[in-house]
Scaffold this motif. Structure first.
Motif, PDB file in Angstrom:
ATOM      1  N   ARG A 125      19.656  29.596  34.800  1.00  0.00           N
ATOM      2  CA  ARG A 125      18.657  30.427  34.115  1.00  0.00           C
ATOM      3  C   ARG A 125      17.756  29.568  33.238  1.00  0.00           C
ATOM      4  NH1 ARG A 125      22.717  34.570  33.909  1.00  0.00           N
ATOM      5  NH2 ARG A 125      23.720  33.450  32.217  1.00  0.00           N
ATOM      6  N   LEU A 169      13.623  29.088  33.608  1.00  0.00           N
ATOM      7  CA  LEU A 169      12.784  29.575  32.505  1.00  0.00           C
ATOM      8  C   LEU A 169      11.945  28.439  31.922  1.00  0.00           C
ATOM      9  CD1 LEU A 169      15.343  31.966  30.758  1.00  0.00           C
ATOM     10  CD2 LEU A 169      13.257  32.651  31.979  1.00  0.00           C
ATOM     11  N   VAL A 207       2.255  37.698  35.608  1.00  0.00           N
ATOM     12  CA  VAL A 207       3.494  38.329  36.059  1.00  0.00           C
ATOM     13  C   VAL A 207       3.212  39.143  37.316  1.00  0.00           C
ATOM     14  CG1 VAL A 207       5.285  39.998  35.475  1.00  0.00           C
ATOM     15  CG2 VAL A 207       4.433  38.426  33.736  1.00  0.00           C
ATOM     16  N   ASP A 261       4.380  41.927  39.900  1.00  0.00           N
ATOM     17  CA  ASP A 261       5.233  43.108  39.948  1.00  0.00           C
ATOM     18  C   ASP A 261       5.633  43.318  41.412  1.00  0.00           C
ATOM     19  OD1 ASP A 261       6.235  45.688  40.040  1.00  0.00           O
ATOM     20  OD2 ASP A 261       4.613  46.567  38.878  1.00  0.00           O
ATOM     21  N   PRO A 293      24.743  41.835  37.291  1.00  0.00           N
ATOM     22  CA  PRO A 293      24.179  41.290  36.059  1.00  0.00           C
ATOM     23  C   PRO A 293      22.650  41.244  36.127  1.00  0.00           C
ATOM     24  CG  PRO A 293      24.991  39.508  37.428  1.00  0.00           C
ATOM     25  CD  PRO A 293      25.342  40.798  38.140  1.00  0.00           C
ATOM     26  N   PRO A 294      22.006  41.069  34.974  1.00  0.00           N
ATOM     27  CA  PRO A 294      20.570  40.779  35.005  1.00  0.00           C
ATOM     28  C   PRO A 294      20.375  39.528  35.851  1.00  0.00           C
ATOM     29  CG  PRO A 294      21.300  41.179  32.751  1.00  0.00           C
ATOM     30  CD  PRO A 294      22.542  41.088  33.596  1.00  0.00           C
ATOM     31  N   ILE A 353      18.191  36.332  36.795  1.00  0.00           N
ATOM     32  CA  ILE A 353      17.130  35.387  36.452  1.00  0.00           C
ATOM     33  C   ILE A 353      17.446  34.098  37.187  1.00  0.00           C
ATOM     34  CG2 ILE A 353      16.031  34.050  34.616  1.00  0.00           C
ATOM     35  CD1 ILE A 353      16.664  36.277  32.666  1.00  0.00           C
ATOM     36  N   ILE A 403      12.890  37.558  37.951  1.00  0.00           N
ATOM     37  CA  ILE A 403      13.581  38.278  36.872  1.00  0.00           C
ATOM     38  C   ILE A 403      13.716  39.736  37.272  1.00  0.00           C
ATOM     39  CG2 ILE A 403      13.539  38.923  34.430  1.00  0.00           C
ATOM     40  CD1 ILE A 403      11.789  36.477  33.903  1.00  0.00           C
ATOM     41  N   ALA A 410      16.375  43.424  36.736  1.00  0.00           N
ATOM     42  CA  ALA A 410      17.539  44.060  36.112  1.00  0.00           C
ATOM     43  C   ALA A 410      17.681  45.463  36.677  1.00  0.00           C
ATOM     44  CB  ALA A 410      17.353  44.096  34.594  1.00  0.00           C
ATOM     45  N   SER A 411      18.670  45.647  37.533  1.00  0.00           N
ATOM     46  CA  SER A 411      18.894  46.964  38.134  1.00  0.00           C
ATOM     47  C   SER A 411      19.521  47.903  37.110  1.00  0.00           C
ATOM     48  CB  SER A 411      19.793  46.819  39.359  1.00  0.00           C
ATOM     49  OG  SER A 411      20.956  46.078  39.041  1.00  0.00           O
ATOM     50  N   LEU A 462      15.279  48.958  41.098  1.00  0.00           N
ATOM     51  CA  LEU A 462      14.941  47.923  40.113  1.00  0.00           C
ATOM     52  C   LEU A 462      13.511  47.488  40.355  1.00  0.00           C
ATOM     53  CD1 LEU A 462      16.822  44.583  41.027  1.00  0.00           C
ATOM     54  CD2 LEU A 462      15.723  46.114  42.607  1.00  0.00           C
ATOM     55  N   ARG A 463      12.908  46.853  39.356  1.00  0.00           N
ATOM     56  CA  ARG A 463      11.509  46.432  39.453  1.00  0.00           C
ATOM     57  C   ARG A 463      11.454  44.931  39.159  1.00  0.00           C
ATOM     58  NH1 ARG A 463       6.846  48.875  35.461  1.00  0.00           N
ATOM     59  NH2 ARG A 463       5.005  47.953  36.424  1.00  0.00           N
ATOM     60  N   LEU A 474      10.327  41.058  38.837  1.00  0.00           N
ATOM     61  CA  LEU A 474       9.120  40.342  38.425  1.00  0.00           C
ATOM     62  C   LEU A 474       9.183  38.908  38.925  1.00  0.00           C
ATOM     63  CD1 LEU A 474       9.066  41.562  34.700  1.00  0.00           C
ATOM     64  CD2 LEU A 474       8.030  42.655  36.717  1.00  0.00           C
ATOM     65  N   ILE A 489       7.284  35.113  38.136  1.00  0.00           N
ATOM     66  CA  ILE A 489       6.359  34.336  37.298  1.00  0.00           C
ATOM     67  C   ILE A 489       6.331  32.909  37.851  1.00  0.00           C
ATOM     68  CG2 ILE A 489       5.762  33.650  34.943  1.00  0.00           C
ATOM     69  CD1 ILE A 489       7.735  35.773  33.928  1.00  0.00           C
TER      70      ILE A 489
END
Lengths: 325, 325, 325, 325
Positions: free
Chosen positions: A48, A52, A60, A62, A162-163, A165, A301, A303-304, A315-316, A318, A320
């Motif tokens: 992660r 990052l 960003v 979508d 989990p989230p 990333i 990135i 997060a469900s 989930l949506r 992203l 970058i």
């Protein structure tokens, strides 16, 4: 530090290799008998942190479609489509006076409320590892006899995801091969061609997003659902076993194409990924803008929703852009 | 570049100041007659870029609660609670043979599918600007006569909410004041005290998350819903008008507390933020872990579902610690 | 001809008697190994013809409550309450133009459509024999392993319940004993007292409707659900085993009262009637008007919805006074 | 006494005649400004008594289809189809322990519960008078501005529909004309032919059920929905204006056929019957058995669910042969 993560990926890959010749059967997790998220274990603070720190853009992307009544849906087996309804409206509140506060109050405070219902595998969503199993077991050997209640699975439900990333890579097969024929199955060869064209290299632990181009038809459900192209078993085996990827995604209804490529399994790519390898995937993504800007590597990135026990979740995601040089 | 953003915040603040003394009435957007997202316009590539570049940690805090049957819900006005149901199970598929492929196939391929239904304001979710209006109009003057159909609003629906990436600040009032009394309303003074204690400073465009401590009772719906503390009108006016914040959040059911603090408005904080100021907010967040680690400044990343026309949407916000020195 | 029917009732009764001393266990039907409706087999052209020929009045009593959002519901175990929502309204159709026919058409043709969702055991409804079983079996030995798919039971589902036309008898315990204490269990003695007071006699094959008086609180869900009185095991055993009744009904939430009268069975009256004896019953009836007019014997006419596989169904029973002299 | 009823029918007919030449507009009820059931006012104790006294058979014909996931549905405008789901199963209850009573109890007491959701116009159902209006008003001039809240209409909702007991007549057009062409519209002439062939005469206040034969395809939704035949405006005008019938019914999806026979009204038969004349009708009936037995005159008994405010309701009508000589 990357080496640790890489080793885990290799471990997963080789462990998998040992049963690759065998009949289709659920995989037992190298991350322990209670593991419920499979390959997502490849994600770490290190991975992660790395992605990052590579972010070079603040644009960003979508990657999600919109939810609306009439949106595409897999309803062949009776699952409910997306429904939306108003529970309170400014006018209705005046007529109904549901709060008992009277007409003056309800004229002043204009309330709108609404509700939704849907199959969990609608719009841009991730499949949890319990979505498909083999011979009555899911990933890591969990059984419905022990773990499936009336409110879903006690194991591998969407709330355990989990989230996410990590580094994401777009493989734009549509751009590489042009418009795909109906029911076309993207091969490993197609993926390699597209990667070469893009000058993108895969790394263990990557999230690989494959563009078929189908998302451009999303607003017209009949068109979107009509004999869409998908990803072949050969392609996902190459990604998982040779490349050690962590998560997959695509822009069509069901990732794989129909009719199925095996006679004795109607969703062989689903069971291979979810049940045999513990690899989740995201379906019905929106990839058109990313493709247009030729963004092939990015911080991914997502997060469900933590839907307890569920076999999937909207989930949506992203994207970058990152600098990987 | 920060100056531009700051100026916009000031503009918003001063424009708002001019109607602060007036009666409650919907605000007209400084971002134009078609603006549907209000203060979220303060977000820009610059603001996103800045906060992403300040990330110092790869630890990700998950600020969402879990969705489960029996979870807390505002159902006093008849809205549907969270429902989850199985549409396919490994055993049921064998009995029903829904795909017509027979017992051998359905024994081998173990299918689990499920569906959900819910009020859109359940669990961790964001309120869209159309959720509450005043005198039959919503933010920026849109009217139900022109813009509200049977499938929701044509304006300010949840699908218009952009991905949110900005600096987030936790104000831990629970830590500062101890356990809050039932129905307590957090004041601007309380917020200032807590910020002083934390040594945190607010900046225009910040996302401010206020911890009441209520999230610790989330698993017990009756307890969670029972006379919870909330945020006062005075507190949000200070945050919006003096501090120029962009988005708010908290860990209780409805952000503000009941009974309402005004006689002629049953949700004065909702209408002030959504209808007068165009400021959205997130309810029912999970803030316990963030508070325990005393993380007060972070990159806040969240992406609500694009539910067309809806007055709100679930989302799972993430917080990643930043260095602001 | 009545004798045949009577014999069947006796047969049922005596067959039942043989396992009355035994542990609670599902009954095997005297009507054959595929029987799915139990005691409703007592209904015949003869019994229908008899009661229809006895009709002396053309006044029709409506024994059903109304369905509305907020109506009483057994939701302690997470079941969904009654929801109603509009899918089309005259105004919304103009804004949305869902049929694509334009504003003039949708102004002229004012369309209202709506939808509902509900637990199947809400309002006035009948319990199917598959609703409660014992030790993993339902009435007549059917098992979930063989007969329960994802869309309900293949056996004893609500679609198997025939139209019901038979002699009905009201036993007005409320009139006989006065207002019943909270959680009171009506005994066989109470029923005999009330019958004596009414000068009504039971016959084999009767439908017996017991009034507790609870229906008068139906509009106030909290009151209706609060520690309501019910029918005891002793009472239903007398009705079924001594009197050979065919179907039961009452005006409270769950026919029996809580807490249960047995330690090792939380719904002993349900399992006794449905699983051991094959006797269905109707809950949440509206009996106030019938009681007020002191109508104790009537043609009972009811037709539940044929909900495939379901464990129950709403229905709106009618009562028409008969002359039995 | 029949004369009174006849007079009412004439009154209705002549009152209607006066606006027959005019543009399509909602009718004002001859039964008063609060009337919500229109022609069903023709039903009386006398009419009920008469038909009940004419019953010659105890055979009961069930005129309803079965509800199942995948059943035919009008979903072109986004309405939800029929959904059924299990909320409790014998096995799931053991895994989940929702009542907290533990494994022994939940093994012993085998609980099955379930829930449904549906558009109100599915399966065999009756249309309430508020289902379609003209120019923003419904039958008797009620307006959405005054009477339509978020939980449906305050006027003419399904809860106002009384139990229906009256003389019913089957007009078997399928038997008379043979298989009808796709999209065929049954004319008044067709009805007269069929009545002559059957030797059946209509009387004022009758319930007229028209068989197209479509019900035989009900199990195959695609076939059932495909360009079905229906009833023409000419035919219903003859039935209502010349014959004074009280209620209509048929065995196809929407009573009338598509495409509509008027350019400026997409459901002219619906608005004529519901909005202009106050005549309800029942759709999607099952008439095959009745037709096979050549039962043309019968006691028609039906009781729709009292769904508050709703524009329609499922119901299961019964037919019992009568002697009218």
């Amino acid at each position: 530090m990357k080496s640790t993560r890489f080793l885990m990926a290799i471990l997963l890959t080789s462990q998998m290799a040992t049963f690759a010749q065998q009949k289709e059967t659920v995989g037992m997790s190298p991350w322990g008998s209670d593991d419920q998220i499979g390959a997502l274990n490849l994600m770490s603070d290190v991975s992660r942190g790395k992605v990052l720190s590579q972010i070079i853009s603040s644009k960003v992307y979508d990657l999600s479609v919109t939810y609306f009544v009439g949106m595409p849906s897999f309803d062949a087996l009776g699952d409910p489509g997306y429904q939306y309804w108003l529970t309170h409206t400014p006018h209705g509140t005046v007529v109904d006076n549901p709060n008992g506060l009277g007409e003056t109050m309800n004229h002043k405070v204009s309330y709108t409320g609404d509700a939704i219902s849907m199959y969990t595998h609608m719009g841009t969503h991730i499949d949890a590892l319990n979505h498909f199993g083999l011979d009555g077991k899911i990933w890591n050997g969990f059984t419905p006899e022990e773990h499936l209640g009336d409110k879903g699975w006690k194991k591998a439900g969407a709330e355990t995801i989990p989230p996410i990333i990590s580094r994401g890579v777009l493989i734009d097969v549509k751009a590489s091969k042009g418009r795909l024929p109906k029911n076309y199955r993207i091969t490993a060869h197609d993926l390699k061609d597209a990667l070469r064209r893009q000058r993108t290299r895969l790394e263990p632990g990557d999230i690989v997003i494959i563009r078929t181009g189908q998302a451009q038809f999303y607003q017209d459900a009949d068109h979107y659902l009509d004999n869409y192209p998908g990803i072949s078993l050969d392609a996902v085996k190459w990604l998982v076993e040779d490349k050690g990827i962590m998560l997959l995604g695509s822009d069509n209804l069901s990732f794989e194409a129909f009719p199925p490529e095996k006679e004795d399994n109607w969703v062989p790519v689903h069971t291979y990924l979810l049940a045999e390898r513990g690899v989740m995937f995201i379906e019905q993504m929106y990839l058109e803008e990313l493709a247009q800007d030729m963004v092939y590597e990015f911080a991914f990135i997502a997060a469900s929703l933590k839907l307890k026990g569920a076999s999937g979740s909207p989930l949506r995601p992203l994207a970058i852009p990152i600098n990987t040089k």
